[in-house]
Scaffold this motif. Sequence first.
Motif, PDB file in Angstrom:
ATOM      1  N   ARG C  42       0.850  -1.092   0.077  1.00  0.00           N
ATOM      2  CA  ARG C  42       0.028  -0.127  -0.060  1.00  0.00           C
ATOM      3  C   ARG C  42       0.844   1.043   0.139  1.00  0.00           C
ATOM      4  N   LEU C  43       0.555   2.065  -1.000  1.00  0.00           N
ATOM      5  CA  LEU C  43       1.233   3.115  -1.297  1.00  0.00           C
ATOM      6  C   LEU C  43       0.898   4.545  -0.488  1.00  0.00           C
ATOM      7  N   ASP C  44       0.598   4.440   0.835  1.00  0.00           N
ATOM      8  CA  ASP C  44      -0.220   5.681   1.331  1.00  0.00           C
ATOM      9  C   ASP C  44       0.774   6.001   2.511  1.00  0.00           C
ATOM     10  N   HIS C  45       1.792   5.895   2.196  1.00  0.00           N
ATOM     11  CA  HIS C  45       2.973   6.607   3.445  1.00  0.00           C
ATOM     12  C   HIS C  45       3.349   7.847   3.160  1.00  0.00           C
ATOM     13  N   PRO C  46       3.542   8.350   4.249  1.00  0.00           N
ATOM     14  CA  PRO C  46       4.537   9.733   4.454  1.00  0.00           C
ATOM     15  C   PRO C  46       5.873   9.191   3.915  1.00  0.00           C
ATOM     16  N   VAL C  88      12.459  -1.097  -5.491  1.00  0.00           N
ATOM     17  CA  VAL C  88      11.884  -0.630  -4.134  1.00  0.00           C
ATOM     18  C   VAL C  88      10.717   0.350  -4.467  1.00  0.00           C
ATOM     19  N   PHE C  89       9.663   0.048  -3.934  1.00  0.00           N
ATOM     20  CA  PHE C  89       8.496   0.776  -4.358  1.00  0.00           C
ATOM     21  C   PHE C  89       8.112   1.936  -3.514  1.00  0.00           C
ATOM     22  N   GLY C  90       7.546   2.886  -3.852  1.00  0.00           N
ATOM     23  CA  GLY C  90       7.230   4.019  -3.052  1.00  0.00           C
ATOM     24  C   GLY C  90       8.213   5.102  -2.684  1.00  0.00           C
ATOM     25  N   VAL C  91       9.170   5.264  -3.681  1.00  0.00           N
ATOM     26  CA  VAL C  91      10.168   6.090  -3.306  1.00  0.00           C
ATOM     27  C   VAL C  91       9.703   7.346  -3.863  1.00  0.00           C
ATOM     28  N   ARG C  92       9.768   8.511  -2.782  1.00  0.00           N
ATOM     29  CA  ARG C  92       9.308   9.621  -2.923  1.00  0.00           C
ATOM     30  C   ARG C  92      10.453  10.317  -3.830  1.00  0.00           C
ATOM     31  N   PRO C  93      10.006  11.610  -4.562  1.00  0.00           N
ATOM     32  CA  PRO C  93      10.782  12.189  -5.638  1.00  0.00           C
ATOM     33  C   PRO C  93      12.203  12.684  -4.940  1.00  0.00           C
ATOM     34  N   CYS C  94      12.028  13.205  -3.770  1.00  0.00           N
ATOM     35  CA  CYS C  94      13.355  13.771  -3.275  1.00  0.00           C
ATOM     36  C   CYS C  94      14.211  12.682  -3.170  1.00  0.00           C
ATOM     37  N   ASP C  95      13.861  11.477  -2.797  1.00  0.00           N
ATOM     38  CA  ASP C  95      14.858  10.500  -2.591  1.00  0.00           C
ATOM     39  C   ASP C  95      15.477   9.939  -4.005  1.00  0.00           C
ATOM     40  N   GLY C  96      14.298   9.931  -5.144  1.00  0.00           N
ATOM     41  CA  GLY C  96      15.015   9.642  -6.283  1.00  0.00           C
ATOM     42  C   GLY C  96      16.012  10.532  -6.698  1.00  0.00           C
TER      43      GLY C  96
END
Lengths: 343, 144, 344
Positions: C42-46, C88-96
């Motif tokens: 589930r990709l509803d994480h902060p 790895v799923f759900g990586v936020r753009p800043c971490d990308g």
Amino acid sequence: MINVQDIRDTARDLLAKGEVRAVIGYRRGSRGMLAEPAFITSPEQADELVWDPTCFHNLSLYLVHDRKFLDHIRKNPGAPVAIIAKGCDARSIVVLLQEHYFKREDVYIIGVSCEGTGVLDERKLAPHLNGAQASNAAFDGDDFVFTTAEGEKRLQAREVMADRCLECRIPFPKEHNAVFGEDKAGRQMEAPFAALTRFEEQGSGERWDFWSHHFDRCIRCFACRSVCPMCYCDECVVDSITFPVTTETTAEDKANRVRWIERSAVRSENITYLMTRAMHLAGRCTDCGECERACPVNVPIRLLNNKMEREAREQFGFEPGASIGGPSLVASFLDSDPGDFIR
Amino acid sequence: MSEQQVYEPRVVAFLCKWCSSAGSDLAGVSRIQYPANATPITVPCTGAISPMYIMSAFNKGADGVLVSGCHIGDCHYIEGNYLARRKMQLIMELLEFIGVEPNRFRMSWVSAAEGAKFAQVITDFVNDLKPLGPQEKLKKAEHS
Amino acid sequence: MEKILNKKHIDDWIAALDSWDILGPVLEDGIWAYQPVSGAVRLDHPNTRQSPKGLAFPQREIFFKFEQIKGEAPRLTQVVPDEQRHAVFGVRPCDGRGVPRMDLVFTDHVEDNYYQARRKNVAYVGLACNKPPGPNCFCLSVGGSPVSTDGLDVQMTDLGDRYFVKAVTETGKGLMTAAGKLFAEPSAADQKQVEQVHADAVAHPQRAVRNVEAVPAKLKASFKSPLWQELARACIGCGICTFLCPTCHCFDINDEVQSKAPLKGIRVRTWDNCQFPDFTMHSSGHNPRENTGARLRQRVAHKFQYFPENFGMPQCTGCGRCVSECPVGIDIVAVVNKVVENAG
Ligand code: SF4
Ligand code: SF4
Ligand code: SF4
Ligand code: SF4
Ligand code: SF4
Ligand code: FES
């Protein structure tokens, strides 16, 4: 109820009269509702001071920093430093005094009573706010009141207070030069060591499963050590900075160097670190909760310290931070100390 | 060695030089039979034993750790063993707290004259350690 | 390649990636962390507490094992990272955006074999931030965006009951074609919606470093500023800000001895951190960065001056972790803005 204006007035007065060279307190930071440590040196800055449920930091750490800095520049302290201290913080100061870290006259304790409540545990607050961010937090009797974009949110303090505050026996800074708020001893909301007792109801196997899981999770950032006023050693057992490595240093020398704890953040090393730290804090930790609050990965460090605190109390009748003149736990003994575990 | 290798626990024994260490020598010269599982480390007094030593011994693979010193009242430095009694109780409680088997740590008072007692302490300890098997919980992992 | 994936098919997609180890955000012990998952993602994480940098740059990397028997030549056995691929799923753009920055560090001048070996086997499946998930997000002000695809292999955008999935790299394409049947072609309405969602995301207010292009020069001029010590007064020198940062990459190398006779052990690289007081401590006892001010200056100037000077971009991607997790409120956004303001 403490009127923050009284704290500000005291700070302003002390600074104006030159009775203290600085006041260490709390001010509003740049991160929403959160207070942050403040170091004020002029009377005009006194109005920056705040007192609210996010004043969790145990500022006595900065007395240690101050001392280290003065030693470093070989300067005498001169006028004392004033510090705002809650019950647990003031007990930390007592331990530091007991250990002769500095002198009583080097510090001016502006005590603040937690009265009917204590400080906030941010982790407990989040679910109540449903993703909203609070811009302010305030004490109000038995409640905490949070300001969010959606309006005011009032919560019973006990729902979101730190565990240690729920269990706190002495929410009042007995040792002080000035003090604000009433002494509400006995307002305790949970039995002392309640969380510890719940934990210990488990068997040995479950306890190991729990701890091995957490020992694996520690990333050895050392925030728990760095935030602790009692962890004041110039060189901690985990640092090995006094071993000079030169081009002449042989593999043999390196192998024979005493290294208690390797740098790798793996279970065996993390255990050695965290267990040693717990031992080093036995009889000194006043349960201010800072290590656990600071830990970025929520290792339940408080349980270890609590365990030591309870053993000290039950086996040796010892209470950390109770009196400046008293002995320290591991540098004293009683004839009556238990010895039946010894063969 | 037989096909089924017998498990022999490794004990690290911190022995006070004024008493237990001499006690172990006496056990030796008196030719008292006792298991050879203990690696003795002589210390000037039990009061000089940091809990760090205990953790470190387990970290480096000890299956059991023994601390042995002078009887109460006999410490060469008057109060070293009183201080040790407190500290060792605390580390013992802490080890048990995190789920380490209580039998992995032991403390005893053995005087220089008590060779037989020393042999008994070691024998009992080794017997109690055997059913526990190797200590893996606190040990540094080997990298294969 | 742009496709639509019904939310209920995400687990099937993951199942189809059977040659990959899949990581996704998991809430455990009160924090979000990338952990192995098998379905039910589930990709509803902060944003997660720790960045995903550890996949290519683990906190502990064993370089080799050594053994020396007296009188014989020392034996060294290299330890090579395994070849398992990780998505790895759900990586936020800043971490990308942290990824190309780490790549620069471990590729420029020296190729770091260990980093490369791991890096080539990691695929970053990103999730656009329809709304900044944290109060201290400031990606927009450091050249990023909540919908940036920089460093990602795939970008997913949440459109309610479905994801808009876009392949950014060949690896990303591969991940999508591995389960081609699950994806549908986006309709014109989907395209329109995704544009709107992205536009809203970018329009969402965030915290900001002001005028980031001017920062390097101002920092340079402020090297001797007494403000540093003032701003760092409360810093406790823990490693939180750098250990959690997606772009902090300092390390230490140690020999960890496991047995003395025969001499046996490992050479390991572990994360290190410029905020530790002993980071720059010399054997003599002299410490060139002798106080928290000098150390904070190093961290900030590395992100906002030295890295831009060397690579033409700020190193900080604005994830806000160091701000949110500092136990004493040292806030890199406020620090940069204050120093710059003070430099006039
Ligand atoms: S532990 Fe006690 S004294 Fe400390 S903050 Fe909580 S209630 Fe106050
Ligand atoms: S217990 Fe937490 S705060 Fe302490 S070193 Fe480990 S991760 Fe850091
Ligand atoms: S900083 Fe930007 S990209 Fe990162 S989590 Fe926040 S909004 Fe998303
Ligand atoms: S800035 Fe904050 S997180 Fe970083 S070392 Fe200092 S106290 Fe720790
Ligand atoms: S410096 Fe702070 S905000 Fe910037 S990328 Fe690192 S952790 Fe995130
Ligand atoms: S001298 Fe033997 S215990 Fe102190």
